[in-house]
Scaffold this motif. Structure first.
Motif, PDB file in Angstrom:
ATOM      1  N   MET A   1       0.844  -1.179   0.000  1.00  0.00           N
ATOM      2  CA  MET A   1       0.000   0.000   0.000  1.00  0.00           C
ATOM      3  C   MET A   1       0.887   1.240   0.000  1.00  0.00           C
ATOM      4  SD  MET A   1      -2.996   0.858   2.675  1.00  0.00           S
ATOM      5  CE  MET A   1      -2.905   2.446   3.412  1.00  0.00           C
ATOM      6  N   LYS A   2       0.685   2.095  -0.967  1.00  0.00           N
ATOM      7  CA  LYS A   2       1.491   3.302  -1.096  1.00  0.00           C
ATOM      8  C   LYS A   2       0.917   4.408  -0.206  1.00  0.00           C
ATOM      9  CE  LYS A   2       3.496   6.427  -4.394  1.00  0.00           C
ATOM     10  NZ  LYS A   2       3.659   6.817  -5.771  1.00  0.00           N
ATOM     11  N   MET A   3       1.787   5.022   0.577  1.00  0.00           N
ATOM     12  CA  MET A   3       1.373   6.081   1.486  1.00  0.00           C
ATOM     13  C   MET A   3       1.335   7.415   0.750  1.00  0.00           C
ATOM     14  SD  MET A   3       3.170   7.301   5.000  1.00  0.00           S
ATOM     15  CE  MET A   3       2.471   5.964   5.924  1.00  0.00           C
ATOM     16  N   THR A   4       0.272   8.180   0.993  1.00  0.00           N
ATOM     17  CA  THR A   4       0.156   9.517   0.428  1.00  0.00           C
ATOM     18  C   THR A   4       0.545  10.527   1.488  1.00  0.00           C
ATOM     19  OG1 THR A   4      -1.658   8.782  -0.981  1.00  0.00           O
ATOM     20  CG2 THR A   4      -1.411  11.147  -0.665  1.00  0.00           C
ATOM     21  N   MET A   5       1.492  11.384   1.150  1.00  0.00           N
ATOM     22  CA  MET A   5       1.959  12.410   2.077  1.00  0.00           C
ATOM     23  C   MET A   5       1.147  13.676   1.857  1.00  0.00           C
ATOM     24  SD  MET A   5       4.082  13.187   4.534  1.00  0.00           S
ATOM     25  CE  MET A   5       4.732  11.537   4.529  1.00  0.00           C
ATOM     26  N   THR A   6       0.740  14.293   2.949  1.00  0.00           N
ATOM     27  CA  THR A   6       0.022  15.561   2.883  1.00  0.00           C
ATOM     28  C   THR A   6       0.888  16.640   3.525  1.00  0.00           C
ATOM     29  OG1 THR A   6      -1.023  15.290   5.047  1.00  0.00           O
ATOM     30  CG2 THR A   6      -2.192  14.363   3.124  1.00  0.00           C
ATOM     31  N   MET A   7       0.527  17.882   3.286  1.00  0.00           N
ATOM     32  CA  MET A   7       1.261  18.989   3.887  1.00  0.00           C
ATOM     33  C   MET A   7       1.165  18.917   5.412  1.00  0.00           C
ATOM     34  SD  MET A   7       3.208  21.595   3.514  1.00  0.00           S
ATOM     35  CE  MET A   7       3.090  22.285   1.879  1.00  0.00           C
ATOM     36  N   ASP A   8      -0.006  18.578   5.928  1.00  0.00           N
ATOM     37  CA  ASP A   8      -0.163  18.477   7.382  1.00  0.00           C
ATOM     38  C   ASP A   8       0.746  17.395   7.967  1.00  0.00           C
ATOM     39  OD1 ASP A   8      -2.003  20.545   7.573  1.00  0.00           O
ATOM     40  OD2 ASP A   8      -3.746  19.216   7.476  1.00  0.00           O
ATOM     41  N   ARG A   9       0.794  16.240   7.326  1.00  0.00           N
ATOM     42  CA  ARG A   9       1.637  15.157   7.839  1.00  0.00           C
ATOM     43  C   ARG A   9       3.110  15.509   7.697  1.00  0.00           C
ATOM     44  NH1 ARG A   9       2.826  12.360  11.821  1.00  0.00           N
ATOM     45  NH2 ARG A   9       4.105  10.567  11.354  1.00  0.00           N
ATOM     46  N   TYR A  10       3.482  16.157   6.598  1.00  0.00           N
ATOM     47  CA  TYR A  10       4.862  16.582   6.412  1.00  0.00           C
ATOM     48  C   TYR A  10       5.271  17.539   7.530  1.00  0.00           C
ATOM     49  CZ  TYR A  10       9.021  18.606   4.294  1.00  0.00           C
ATOM     50  OH  TYR A  10      10.305  19.055   4.067  1.00  0.00           O
ATOM     51  N   ARG A  11       4.395  18.476   7.852  1.00  0.00           N
ATOM     52  CA  ARG A  11       4.647  19.436   8.936  1.00  0.00           C
ATOM     53  C   ARG A  11       4.800  18.690  10.267  1.00  0.00           C
ATOM     54  NH1 ARG A  11       0.570  22.489   8.136  1.00  0.00           N
ATOM     55  NH2 ARG A  11       1.649  24.138   7.020  1.00  0.00           N
ATOM     56  N   GLU A  12       3.946  17.705  10.509  1.00  0.00           N
ATOM     57  CA  GLU A  12       4.029  16.909  11.742  1.00  0.00           C
ATOM     58  C   GLU A  12       5.364  16.179  11.838  1.00  0.00           C
ATOM     59  OE1 GLU A  12       0.618  14.374  11.506  1.00  0.00           O
ATOM     60  OE2 GLU A  12      -0.763  15.942  12.190  1.00  0.00           O
ATOM     61  N   LEU A  13       5.858  15.644  10.721  1.00  0.00           N
ATOM     62  CA  LEU A  13       7.160  14.968  10.722  1.00  0.00           C
ATOM     63  C   LEU A  13       8.270  15.936  11.106  1.00  0.00           C
ATOM     64  CD1 LEU A  13       6.912  12.735   7.525  1.00  0.00           C
ATOM     65  CD2 LEU A  13       6.900  11.984   9.899  1.00  0.00           C
ATOM     66  N   LEU A  14       8.241  17.133  10.516  1.00  0.00           N
ATOM     67  CA  LEU A  14       9.255  18.139  10.843  1.00  0.00           C
ATOM     68  C   LEU A  14       9.192  18.516  12.319  1.00  0.00           C
ATOM     69  CD1 LEU A  14       9.068  20.567   7.786  1.00  0.00           C
ATOM     70  CD2 LEU A  14      10.883  18.925   8.303  1.00  0.00           C
ATOM     71  N   GLU A  15       7.988  18.704  12.826  1.00  0.00           N
ATOM     72  CA  GLU A  15       7.825  19.119  14.224  1.00  0.00           C
ATOM     73  C   GLU A  15       8.231  18.015  15.199  1.00  0.00           C
ATOM     74  OE1 GLU A  15       3.747  20.382  14.381  1.00  0.00           O
ATOM     75  OE2 GLU A  15       4.178  22.296  13.397  1.00  0.00           O
ATOM     76  N   ALA A  16       7.955  16.783  14.845  1.00  0.00           N
ATOM     77  CA  ALA A  16       8.231  15.673  15.757  1.00  0.00           C
ATOM     78  C   ALA A  16       9.669  15.160  15.658  1.00  0.00           C
ATOM     79  CB  ALA A  16       7.264  14.523  15.493  1.00  0.00           C
ATOM     80  N   TYR A  17      10.222  15.120  14.440  1.00  0.00           N
ATOM     81  CA  TYR A  17      11.508  14.463  14.232  1.00  0.00           C
ATOM     82  C   TYR A  17      12.607  15.392  13.737  1.00  0.00           C
ATOM     83  CZ  TYR A  17       8.504  10.393  14.571  1.00  0.00           C
ATOM     84  OH  TYR A  17       7.602   9.459  15.000  1.00  0.00           O
ATOM     85  N   ASP A  41       8.868  24.687  -3.198  1.00  0.00           N
ATOM     86  CA  ASP A  41       8.554  26.079  -2.850  1.00  0.00           C
ATOM     87  C   ASP A  41       7.608  26.168  -1.649  1.00  0.00           C
ATOM     88  OD1 ASP A  41      10.183  27.108  -4.836  1.00  0.00           O
ATOM     89  OD2 ASP A  41       8.565  27.210  -6.311  1.00  0.00           O
ATOM     90  N   ALA A  42       6.665  25.245  -1.559  1.00  0.00           N
ATOM     91  CA  ALA A  42       5.683  25.272  -0.479  1.00  0.00           C
ATOM     92  C   ALA A  42       6.284  24.843   0.861  1.00  0.00           C
ATOM     93  CB  ALA A  42       4.499  24.365  -0.822  1.00  0.00           C
ATOM     94  N   VAL A  43       7.286  23.975   0.844  1.00  0.00           N
ATOM     95  CA  VAL A  43       7.843  23.459   2.097  1.00  0.00           C
ATOM     96  C   VAL A  43       9.162  24.113   2.491  1.00  0.00           C
ATOM     97  CG1 VAL A  43       6.718  21.225   1.750  1.00  0.00           C
ATOM     98  CG2 VAL A  43       9.107  21.525   1.056  1.00  0.00           C
ATOM     99  N   LYS A  44       9.701  24.946   1.603  1.00  0.00           N
ATOM    100  CA  LYS A  44      11.018  25.553   1.843  1.00  0.00           C
ATOM    101  C   LYS A  44      11.088  26.269   3.196  1.00  0.00           C
ATOM    102  CE  LYS A  44      11.972  28.862  -0.896  1.00  0.00           C
ATOM    103  NZ  LYS A  44      12.349  29.720  -2.028  1.00  0.00           N
ATOM    104  N   GLN A  45      10.097  27.079   3.516  1.00  0.00           N
ATOM    105  CA  GLN A  45      10.101  27.835   4.765  1.00  0.00           C
ATOM    106  C   GLN A  45       9.975  26.901   5.979  1.00  0.00           C
ATOM    107  OE1 GLN A  45       7.128  30.896   5.078  1.00  0.00           O
ATOM    108  NE2 GLN A  45       7.911  31.635   7.027  1.00  0.00           N
ATOM    109  N   LEU A  46       9.068  25.929   5.881  1.00  0.00           N
ATOM    110  CA  LEU A  46       8.907  24.967   6.977  1.00  0.00           C
ATOM    111  C   LEU A  46      10.205  24.206   7.249  1.00  0.00           C
ATOM    112  CD1 LEU A  46       5.454  23.344   6.140  1.00  0.00           C
ATOM    113  CD2 LEU A  46       5.970  24.913   8.018  1.00  0.00           C
ATOM    114  N   LYS A  47      10.842  23.760   6.185  1.00  0.00           N
ATOM    115  CA  LYS A  47      12.089  22.996   6.323  1.00  0.00           C
ATOM    116  C   LYS A  47      13.181  23.879   6.924  1.00  0.00           C
ATOM    117  CE  LYS A  47      14.790  19.422   5.082  1.00  0.00           C
ATOM    118  NZ  LYS A  47      14.587  18.069   4.708  1.00  0.00           N
ATOM    119  N   GLY A  48      13.250  25.147   6.487  1.00  0.00           N
ATOM    120  CA  GLY A  48      14.241  26.076   7.027  1.00  0.00           C
ATOM    121  C   GLY A  48      14.037  26.317   8.514  1.00  0.00           C
ATOM    122  N   GLN A  49      12.785  26.475   8.934  1.00  0.00           N
ATOM    123  CA  GLN A  49      12.493  26.666  10.363  1.00  0.00           C
ATOM    124  C   GLN A  49      12.915  25.438  11.169  1.00  0.00           C
ATOM    125  OE1 GLN A  49       8.288  27.437  10.159  1.00  0.00           O
ATOM    126  NE2 GLN A  49       8.555  29.653  10.005  1.00  0.00           N
TER     127      GLN A  49
END
Length: 103
Positions: A1-17, A41-49
């Protein structure tokens, strides 16, 4: 089963890990990296933080908690309930069923 990544889940990964994908859960690493690449472009700022926070945390002084703090934390922990027997209430119910069945 292929997992679909969402912006919310991506943000949660950054915040948690943090920003280092090696710290992310194995099952989510590839989908998150792919999401990051496809939405740069959409995740650049989140990743930088997340990267800046990682640097601050890596530089933070790591001290053992004081004995007083450890004692306060342990004192505030809930007290576990202790069962009177190894099998708890189910043992009494089973015994009652056997007694009724013999009658």
């Amino acid at each position: 089963m292929k997992m679909t990544m969402t912006m919310d889940r991506y943000r949660e990964l950054l915040e948690a890990y943090g920003s280092d994908s090696n710290r992310w859960p194995d099952a989510e690493r590839a989908p998150a990296i792919s999401f990051e690449r496809d939405n740069f472009d959409a995740v650049k700022q989140l990743k930088g933080q997340a990267q800046r926070l990682d640097v601050l945390l890596d530089q933070a002084d790591r001290r053992e908690p004081s004995a007083a703090l450890a004692a306060r934390v342990l004192a505030s922990a809930p007290t576990p309930k202790i069962r009177s027997s190894l099998f708890g209430d189910s043992w009494h119910l089973a015994g009652g069923a056997v007694a009724v069945g013999r009658g």
